[in-house]
Design a protein around this motif. Structure first.
Motif, PDB file in Angstrom:
ATOM      1  N   ARG A 185      -2.423  11.164   2.110  1.00  0.00           N
ATOM      2  CA  ARG A 185      -3.177   9.913   2.073  1.00  0.00           C
ATOM      3  C   ARG A 185      -4.251   9.928   3.160  1.00  0.00           C
ATOM      4  N   GLN A 186      -5.442   9.469   2.791  1.00  0.00           N
ATOM      5  CA  GLN A 186      -6.560   9.344   3.716  1.00  0.00           C
ATOM      6  C   GLN A 186      -6.724   7.873   4.094  1.00  0.00           C
ATOM      7  N   GLN A 187      -7.069   7.606   5.329  1.00  0.00           N
ATOM      8  CA  GLN A 187      -7.214   6.210   5.779  1.00  0.00           C
ATOM      9  C   GLN A 187      -8.620   5.708   5.611  1.00  0.00           C
TER      10      GLN A 187
ATOM     11  N   PRO B 284       0.454   4.539  -5.133  1.00  0.00           N
ATOM     12  CA  PRO B 284      -0.444   5.663  -4.865  1.00  0.00           C
ATOM     13  C   PRO B 284      -1.922   5.264  -4.834  1.00  0.00           C
TER      14      PRO B 284
ATOM     15  N   LEU C 112       5.733   9.034  -4.395  1.00  0.00           N
ATOM     16  CA  LEU C 112       5.358   8.961  -2.987  1.00  0.00           C
ATOM     17  C   LEU C 112       6.463   9.531  -2.125  1.00  0.00           C
TER      18      LEU C 112
ATOM     19  N   GLN D  53       2.787   8.243   2.687  1.00  0.00           N
ATOM     20  CA  GLN D  53       1.696   9.024   3.268  1.00  0.00           C
ATOM     21  C   GLN D  53       1.451  10.342   2.533  1.00  0.00           C
TER      22      GLN D  53
ATOM     23  N   GLN E 261       0.841  -1.195   0.000  1.00  0.00           N
ATOM     24  CA  GLN E 261       0.000   0.000   0.000  1.00  0.00           C
ATOM     25  C   GLN E 261       0.874   1.242   0.000  1.00  0.00           C
TER      26      GLN E 261
ATOM     27  N   GLY F 265      -5.389   4.478  -3.663  1.00  0.00           N
ATOM     28  CA  GLY F 265      -6.053   4.814  -2.410  1.00  0.00           C
ATOM     29  C   GLY F 265      -6.712   6.178  -2.478  1.00  0.00           C
TER      30      GLY F 265
ATOM     31  N   TRP G 168      -6.875  10.220  -1.482  1.00  0.00           N
ATOM     32  CA  TRP G 168      -5.939  11.323  -1.246  1.00  0.00           C
ATOM     33  C   TRP G 168      -6.696  12.627  -1.073  1.00  0.00           C
TER      34      TRP G 168
END
Length: 157
Positions: A155-157, A35, A129, A134, A31, A37, A39
C-alpha cells in the motif's frame, strides 16, 4: 445547580471528543479493511517494483484497478499492451484497467479477472489484505486457484 450544569457540559465535551476519536479510528479501519487505494506492484519473479495501481471500490463493493504509472524499466509512458488480444490490444498501459469485477467474499475479494500486460492473458483473480491492510496478496489463476501465481503488493500512502 451551576456545578451540575458544568459537570453535564464537561461530560458532553468528553462524549464529543470520544465520538471524534471513534470516527477517526473507524475511518482508519475502513481503509485497512478495503483494498481501495494506491498499491505498488511487486513482480513475483524478480521481486522488483513494477507499477503503481489504483484500486477503486464501487458503491456495490465491487473493485476495479488501473495502472497509474510504471516504475523503473516499466516507466515508459508510451508503453503499450502489444500482447493483449482483447479491446486493450495496443492500448497504453498507463491508465489501463487491469483488474475488474472483484466482489467481496468474506475477508477476501473474488470473482473478478486480472490482466497480465506482459503476456496479454486474462486470469481469474482472488485477493486478500495482509499485515493490517498494508499488503495485498493478489492471485491470478486459470481454472482453480492452485494453478496460478501470487504477487504481494504494498500500500502507498
Amino acid at each position: 445547580m451551576t456545578s451540575m450544569t458544568q459537570r453535564a457540559q464537561r461530560q458532553f465535551r468528553h462524549i464529543l471528543v470520544a465520538s471524534a476519536l471513534l470516527a477517526s479510528a473507524a475511518s482508519t479501519l475502513a481503509q485497512a479493511a478495503s483494498p481501495a487505494g494506491l498499491w505498488q506492484t511487486i513482480d513475483d519473479k524478480t521481486g522488483q517494483p513494477k507499477a503503481v495501481v489504483q484500486i477503486v471500490q464501487d458503491s456495490d463493493g465491487t473493485l476495479s484497478g488501473k495502472i497509474l504509472e510504471g516504475i523503473g524499466n516499466n516507466n515508459d509512458p508510451t508503453r503499450r499492451c502489444t500482447a493483449c488480444t482483447d479491446s486493450r490490444k495496443d492500448q497504453l498501459l498507463k491508465g489501463m484497467t487491469i483488474i475488474e469485477g472483484m466482489k467481496p467474499d468474506g475477508d477476501a475479494w473474488d470473482g473478478g479477472r486480472i490482466l497480465d500486460p506482459e503476456n496479454g492473458k486474462l486470469y481469474k483473480c482472488r485477493m486478500h489484505l495482509d499485515e493490517d491492510g498494508q499488503k495485498l496478496v493478489v492471485r491470478g489463476y486459470i481454472g482453480v486457484s492452485l494453478l496460478g501465481r501470487s504477487q504481494t503488493w504494498i500500500r502507498q500512502q
